[in-house]
Design an enzyme around this catalytic site. Structure first.
Site, PDB file in Angstrom:
ATOM      1  N   GLY A  50      38.883  68.315  23.035  1.00  0.00           N
ATOM      2  CA  GLY A  50      39.175  66.973  23.531  1.00  0.00           C
ATOM      3  C   GLY A  50      38.033  66.000  23.353  1.00  0.00           C
ATOM      4  N   CYS A  51      37.027  66.388  22.600  1.00  0.00           N
ATOM      5  CA  CYS A  51      35.946  65.456  22.327  1.00  0.00           C
ATOM      6  C   CYS A  51      35.981  65.103  20.846  1.00  0.00           C
ATOM      7  CB  CYS A  51      34.590  66.073  22.628  1.00  0.00           C
ATOM      8  SG  CYS A  51      34.534  66.927  24.199  1.00  0.00           S
ATOM      9  N   GLN A  52      35.547  63.870  20.530  1.00  0.00           N
ATOM     10  CA  GLN A  52      35.494  63.483  19.122  1.00  0.00           C
ATOM     11  C   GLN A  52      34.340  64.190  18.418  1.00  0.00           C
ATOM     12  OE1 GLN A  52      34.860  59.416  17.446  1.00  0.00           O
ATOM     13  NE2 GLN A  52      37.041  59.235  17.850  1.00  0.00           N
ATOM     14  N   SER A  53      33.308  64.495  19.184  1.00  0.00           N
ATOM     15  CA  SER A  53      32.205  65.266  18.608  1.00  0.00           C
ATOM     16  C   SER A  53      32.350  66.700  19.088  1.00  0.00           C
ATOM     17  CB  SER A  53      30.878  64.689  19.083  1.00  0.00           C
ATOM     18  OG  SER A  53      30.905  64.521  20.484  1.00  0.00           O
ATOM     19  N   ALA A 118      37.689  60.106  24.807  1.00  0.00           N
ATOM     20  CA  ALA A 118      37.259  60.794  23.593  1.00  0.00           C
ATOM     21  C   ALA A 118      35.818  61.281  23.675  1.00  0.00           C
ATOM     22  CB  ALA A 118      37.432  59.885  22.387  1.00  0.00           C
TER      23      ALA A 118
END
Ligand SMILES: Cc1ncc(COP(=O)(O)O)c(C=O)c1O
Lengths: 140, 408
Positions: A50-53, A118
């Protein structure tokens, strides 16, 4: 220091900045100083979804306290991990599980960074609490 | 067409642009995701609800007739906008994604069998990958992918090698949302037709920037979304050649799409209503016409010329930044620039630019296979519309210099 004493300390530190430019610089600085996570912990199961990174979080018990380690390939997120670790790492599972992390709101992060899910701030926090819960049920 | 293009005047038509974000004037560079809406569109939306909201087609009262007339006027306008031959060939959908799913689930289900092939390209949006994967899996058909080169151009000779008697459908993007590449879709269509395959063109990114002529292209299907052409969200267009749409089974069952219903048998309505089951998104469809009018009044060639100027300016300015690499250097591009900064994560760029009031998109842009092709996890992307300015591009460049200094 208790979790709340650490939170209050962070709130004090952030009050020195009057805009987010400064706050980001501070978070970036924390991120840059966060020690790299040992590659043995950079596993698929330690990745937070659920993280962009990419964000890795590792937890272990040391003398009744939960110790957290984490890393990300993005610097700001690394700074956020650093802040969460500073607040939560080294406390008992029970303390962590019931901690109210008011500093996120008080340093203005709720209006700023936390708006975009994000960045994974809440996903990280949730994972840390889940670890704590798991450890506290294990010890009971 | 208006004689002179003045961006200052254009900007007055877009009230949302006139605001500050984190204390700085908003720079909106996320136009490939969705464009902002001119006042005429916003007013058309509120006028619909203030003056003539009614359910369409079935009513005989005055409001219903007016609502129906305005809804159908958008169909006529959309037909002209892409130069379709007949209004019956214009089906309203929720957007590009629904249009592709509709074709895959009706035309695809009816015509694909085990061993058949569907060709897409290596730069497709997930919306033009997944619906084909689903129907291919169901039917035992095979999905083939046209590769691209380092610049972001399709390898046309590889495409020709993929084509065969087994090819039933070719579905390609007109303009890539991640790279900006304008694909030679006319040539792609001609080649596919030589093998009897039908071609769907994903026009999501092309329609606001290029003159679209589905007859000249000889496209079998063409899909696009209102919200990327200055119109409201929740509306899109599926164009299909009449003989294809006629032969296709309906997509969904319900009201509007039927002629007669009995428990024994239902007969379907004529085109385009056969594909418009249920009460459609009337308000947004009505306001969509105002968007299309807005674009045609200014003129795509005028818009395109100005946007190209922005693209050239931005490409040159961004390339001057040490360590910045533009992903997507195709010969023909629209005003989209994807880039990576050496050693700096795109998420950090997105957060820092936002703090400067600059809205860009970061991540994989719903084109994960394309990111894999370039061995990257994502980019940050600036995409320009007619209301953007060179001064805004300067701010982006300054913002990136600052980020480099802090994070590089
Ligand atoms: C090339 C392309 N195809 C399809 C889509 C999907 O459009 P929509 O979400 O409006 O259905 C997009 C939107 O980002 C796109 O850029």
């Amino acid at each position: 220091m208790t979790i709340n004493e650490i939170q209050d300390e962070i709130i004090d530190e952030f009050s020195l900045f009057d805009d987010w430019e400064g706050k980001y610089d501070y978070i970036i600085d924390i991120g840059k100083k966060l020690p790299p996570l040992d590659s043995q912990y950079k596993t698929e199961e330690n990745i937070i979804k659920g993280c962009q990174s990419r964000v890795w979080l590792h937890a272990e018990m040391q003398d009744d306290k939960v110790m957290f380690l984490g890393e990300s390939d993005a610097v700001i997120v690394k700074g956020l991990i650093g802040l969460l670790i500073r607040v939560l790492s080294g406390h008992s599972p029970e303390e962590i599980a019931k901690a109210d992390l008011y500093f996120i709101d008080r340093i203005g992060m709720a209006q700023h960074l936390a708006q975009t899910r994000a960045n994974g701030l809440f996903a990280m926090l949730k994972q840390m609490k889940l670890y704590a819960l798991a450890y506290s049920t294990m010890s009971n | 067409m208006i004689a002179t293009f003045d961006v200052i005047d254009i900007r007055k038509d877009f009230p949302i642009l006139n605001q500050t974000i984190h204390g700085k004037p908003l720079v909106y560079f996320d136009n490939a995701a969705t464009t902002q809406k001119p006042l005429s569109v916003i007013e058309a939306l509120s006028q619909y609800y203030m003056e003539f909201n009614a359910n369409i087609h079935r009513g005989i009262h005055t409001l219903a007739e007016r609502a129906t007339a305005e809804y159908e006027a958008t169909r006529d306008k959309a037909k002209d906008f892409i130069n379709a031959a007949q209004r019956e060939e214009i089906v309203f959908t929720r957007g590009t994604t629904e249009g592709i799913n509709l074709v895959a689930q009706t035309y695809g289900r009816q015509n694909l069998k085990a061993g058949d092939e569907v060709i897409i390209s290596g730069m497709e949006h997930h919306s033009n990958i997944v619906p084909w994967q689903m129907i291919c899996e169901e039917k035992g058909a095979i999905l083939r992918v046209i590769p691209i080169n380092e610049q972001g151009d399709l390898l046309m000779d590889e495409y020709e090698k993929l084509l065969s008697e087994k090819t039933k459908i070719v579905a390609v993007v007109y303009v890539s949302n991640s790279l900006g590449t304008i694909n030679p879709v006319k040539e792609i269509i001609t080649k596919a037709h030589q093998y009897g395959a039908k071609v769907l063109i994903d026009g999501a990114q092309a329609s606001a920037h290029l003159d679209i002529d589905v007859q000249d292209l000889d496209a079998d299907f063409y899909v696009f979304s209102s919200h990327k052409v200055y119109g409201p969200t929740g509306v899109g267009v599926l164009y299909g050649k009449r003989e294809l749409l006629d032969a296709m089974p309906p997509y969904q069952g319900g009201g509007e799409m039927i002629r007669e219903v009995s428990f024994g048998k239902t007969t379907y309505n004529d085109l385009p209503y056969k594909f418009e089951a249920g009460t459609p998104n009337i308000a947004d469809t009505v306001a969509f016409k105002a968007a299309l009018d807005y674009v045609t009044t200014i003129g795509k060639s005028v818009i395109g010329e100005y946007e190209h100027e922005l693209l050239t300016y931005a490409t040159e300015s961004l390339q001057s930044i040490d360590g910045l690499q533009i992903i997507g250097q195709a010969k023909e591009k629209i005003s989209v620039i994807s880039y990576v900064l050496e050693g700096i994560h795109h998420q950090d760029i997105g957060i820092m630019l936002d703090n400067d009031g600059i809205a860009v998109r970061t991540g994989h842009h719903c084109t994960q296979p394309l990111m894999d092709r370039f061995c990257i996890l994502g980019t940050s992307r600036a995409s320009f519309a007619m209301y953007n300015t060179k001064e805004e591009i300067d701010r982006l460049v300054q913002g990136l210099y600052k980020i480099k200094k802090k994070l590089g």
